[in-house]
Design a protein around this motif. Sequence first.
Motif, mmCIF file in Angstrom:
data_model
loop_
_atom_site.group_PDB
_atom_site.id
_atom_site.type_symbol
_atom_site.label_atom_id
_atom_site.label_comp_id
_atom_site.label_asym_id
_atom_site.label_seq_id
_atom_site.Cartn_x
_atom_site.Cartn_y
_atom_site.Cartn_z
ATOM 1 N N GLN A 322 25.971 37.579 13.623
ATOM 2 C CA GLN A 322 24.630 38.161 13.631
ATOM 3 C C GLN A 322 23.818 37.677 14.822
ATOM 4 O OE1 GLN A 322 23.345 36.904 9.740
ATOM 5 N NE2 GLN A 322 24.055 38.786 8.736
ATOM 6 N N ALA A 323 24.029 36.423 15.223
ATOM 7 C CA ALA A 323 23.323 35.895 16.388
ATOM 8 C C ALA A 323 23.894 36.461 17.680
ATOM 9 C CB ALA A 323 23.396 34.372 16.405
ATOM 10 N N ALA A 324 25.227 36.604 17.730
ATOM 11 C CA ALA A 324 25.880 37.059 18.958
ATOM 12 C C ALA A 324 25.633 38.538 19.225
ATOM 13 C CB ALA A 324 27.379 36.787 18.875
ATOM 14 N N PHE A 325 25.618 39.349 18.170
ATOM 15 C CA PHE A 325 25.504 40.795 18.350
ATOM 16 C C PHE A 325 24.135 41.352 17.918
ATOM 17 C CE2 PHE A 325 30.040 39.927 17.695
ATOM 18 C CZ PHE A 325 30.556 40.445 18.881
ATOM 19 N N GLY A 326 23.262 40.482 17.429
ATOM 20 C CA GLY A 326 21.951 40.939 16.990
ATOM 21 C C GLY A 326 20.865 40.030 17.511
ATOM 22 N N SER A 327 19.781 39.946 16.750
ATOM 23 C CA SER A 327 18.627 39.164 17.179
ATOM 24 C C SER A 327 18.428 37.904 16.351
ATOM 25 C CB SER A 327 17.359 40.021 17.097
ATOM 26 O OG SER A 327 17.166 40.487 15.764
ATOM 27 N N ALA A 328 19.341 37.638 15.419
ATOM 28 C CA ALA A 328 19.208 36.444 14.581
ATOM 29 C C ALA A 328 19.358 35.191 15.438
ATOM 30 C CB ALA A 328 20.267 36.458 13.474
ATOM 31 N N PRO A 329 18.637 34.119 15.114
ATOM 32 C CA PRO A 329 18.760 32.885 15.901
ATOM 33 C C PRO A 329 20.088 32.195 15.648
ATOM 34 C CG PRO A 329 17.331 32.521 14.008
ATOM 35 C CD PRO A 329 17.627 33.992 14.040
ATOM 36 N N ARG A 330 20.580 31.485 16.608
ATOM 37 C CA ARG A 330 21.822 30.725 16.486
ATOM 38 C C ARG A 330 21.515 29.393 15.814
ATOM 39 N NH1 ARG A 330 26.565 30.168 19.956
ATOM 40 N NH2 ARG A 330 28.081 29.077 18.649
ATOM 41 N N ASP A 331 22.237 29.062 14.772
ATOM 42 C CA ASP A 331 22.029 27.822 14.031
ATOM 43 C C ASP A 331 22.600 26.657 14.838
ATOM 44 O OD1 ASP A 331 21.770 25.746 12.281
ATOM 45 O OD2 ASP A 331 23.100 26.557 10.735
ATOM 46 N N PRO A 332 21.753 25.696 15.275
ATOM 47 C CA PRO A 332 22.275 24.578 16.057
ATOM 48 C C PRO A 332 23.209 23.670 15.268
ATOM 49 C CG PRO A 332 19.969 24.218 15.496
ATOM 50 C CD PRO A 332 20.295 25.626 15.098
ATOM 51 N N GLU A 333 23.175 23.766 13.936
ATOM 52 C CA GLU A 333 24.061 22.961 13.096
ATOM 53 C C GLU A 333 25.307 23.733 12.675
ATOM 54 O OE1 GLU A 333 23.471 19.820 12.565
ATOM 55 O OE2 GLU A 333 21.552 19.906 13.612
ATOM 56 N N ASP A 441 29.103 31.615 22.421
ATOM 57 C CA ASP A 441 28.763 30.496 23.298
ATOM 58 C C ASP A 441 28.355 30.966 24.690
ATOM 59 O OD1 ASP A 441 29.235 28.656 21.326
ATOM 60 O OD2 ASP A 441 31.287 28.207 21.956
ATOM 61 N N ILE A 442 28.765 32.179 25.044
ATOM 62 C CA ILE A 442 28.405 32.718 26.360
ATOM 63 C C ILE A 442 27.077 33.464 26.302
ATOM 64 C CG2 ILE A 442 29.072 34.384 28.152
ATOM 65 C CD1 ILE A 442 31.987 33.690 27.546
ATOM 66 N N VAL A 443 26.924 34.361 25.301
ATOM 67 C CA VAL A 443 25.720 35.204 25.272
ATOM 68 C C VAL A 443 24.562 34.582 24.500
ATOM 69 C CG1 VAL A 443 27.136 37.283 25.503
ATOM 70 C CG2 VAL A 443 26.493 36.485 23.221
ATOM 71 N N ARG A 444 24.854 33.742 23.496
ATOM 72 C CA ARG A 444 23.795 33.086 22.709
ATOM 73 C C ARG A 444 24.159 31.619 22.525
ATOM 74 N NH1 ARG A 444 20.444 36.429 19.682
ATOM 75 N NH2 ARG A 444 19.332 34.502 19.207
ATOM 76 N N PRO A 445 24.192 30.852 23.607
ATOM 77 C CA PRO A 445 24.660 29.462 23.502
ATOM 78 C C PRO A 445 23.666 28.571 22.790
ATOM 79 C CG PRO A 445 23.793 29.877 25.699
ATOM 80 C CD PRO A 445 23.796 31.205 24.980
ATOM 81 N N ILE A 446 24.199 27.530 22.178
ATOM 82 C CA ILE A 446 23.371 26.437 21.648
ATOM 83 C C ILE A 446 23.082 25.514 22.814
ATOM 84 C CG2 ILE A 446 23.319 24.461 20.106
ATOM 85 C CD1 ILE A 446 25.143 26.011 18.217
ATOM 86 N N SER A 447 21.787 25.246 23.045
ATOM 87 C CA SER A 447 21.403 24.486 24.228
ATOM 88 C C SER A 447 20.471 23.349 23.847
ATOM 89 C CB SER A 447 20.725 25.389 25.246
ATOM 90 O OG SER A 447 20.224 24.658 26.345
ATOM 91 N N LEU A 448 20.582 22.244 24.567
ATOM 92 C CA LEU A 448 19.655 21.136 24.391
ATOM 93 C C LEU A 448 18.262 21.480 24.896
ATOM 94 C CD1 LEU A 448 21.930 18.203 25.603
ATOM 95 C CD2 LEU A 448 21.422 18.851 23.259
#
Length: 450
Positions: A322-333, A441-448
């Motif tokens: 959902q995060a990669a193909f939509g607008s949902a946020p990526r869970d850092p955990e 990880d490429i289009v919606r990466p988890i970042s510090l």
Amino acid sequence: MTWGPAAVALVVLGVLVFALGLAASIALHEVGHLLPAKRFGVKVTQYMVGFGPTVWSRRRGETEYGVKALPLGGYIRMVGMFPPRRGEDPSVVRESSTGIFQTLADDARRLSAEEVGPEDAHRAFWRLPVAKRVVIMLGGPAMNLLIAVVLLGVLTTTIGTALAPTTRVQTVSECVLPATSTATACPADAPPTPAAAAGVLPGDEVVAFDGRPVDGWDALRADIRDAAGRAVPLVVERDGRQVDLTITPIATQVPQLDADGAPVVGDGGAVLTEEAGFVGITPVSERVAQPVTAVPGVVADQVVAVGRVVLTLPLRMVEVAQAAFGSAPRDPEGPIGIVGVGRLSGEFAAIDQFDVTDRVAGLLGVLGGLNVALFVFNLVPLLPLDGGHVAGALWEGLRRQVARLRRRADPGPVDVARAMPVVYVVSGALVVMSLLLLYADIVRPISLLG
């Protein structure tokens, strides 16, 4: 954030360190299988780090050691992984039956039998006692656990795994505001805080309060709360010398704290307050090294955290999609792939806000966490994971023990080849998950950097 040449070089260095750590973790995982296999007399024909085309290899004795192009795992090849059908001669290759599932099982048995020459029949993996097979298959995960203990142990005992408040002052509030105030600046009529009035400065180290040496931030905070309305002596260390001050904590409404120091929240969701002494300082938080006895707890916490992710993996992967193909946020955990972990390692190495200690701690934590993940994931009782082979061996041992107690004939080895359809399904699922994580990880990466 703009990446200059120095930052880019640090990113590359961080990624390189992670890549080397990953390769070492994979290689040592396979060593964990290799050593007991050879010790128990199993013929091992290959020890490979990676998959795909062979980049380099060398044969030593009966084993070919090498590196393959895709560093996404590794394997050792042991002869005789699958037993023959019960009652069949292991040296005779039986024709496959019709039916896709039976064909897969028969193909696995045939390939396994073709690897075993007459002179090596006694060295087949399936002929080992159950306990020895379990030791071999647990050797890899156990090696990852050992690596995690070493890395997280070094981190815990030398640098520290978490930030803790110290007795050094980070900020001094300029004025006293009500606990419910939302003001971001001091009104003209607001009184100065006791710390500001006493001359406390950021960077001061609180040495003594009310005539007693200070033993940590928690003790200092408790003493301040109990000293409301009294003028007490305060000693701070500033620029290498001790400075004597006098401070008068004022009685004000401050958040109630529980035994762990966290604010107490009432039924309505609001933070409960109480009257206590207040001076208007906040402490500097630093990493605090812990004793060796804390290491098992640190490792256990990570194992539990990874275990929770594994148990909820299908749901977590839906969230990643959902995060990669939509607008949902990526869970850092949530789950993260190799590319994502490598990116985080690069950021740890390059971000200016992190000093050398923080960068080393970050990389040790990433590699330690990676090995915890390898340990937990490989224990999942599904083929082709190590846990699947362990489950098969334990089931065989249980069947034989039950037959012995009931005085029945030995049921023989478990026909692991019949689980080949599961192997293909699990392998396919792992490939799909890996590709999804790679894309995310490429289009919606988890970042510090957020």
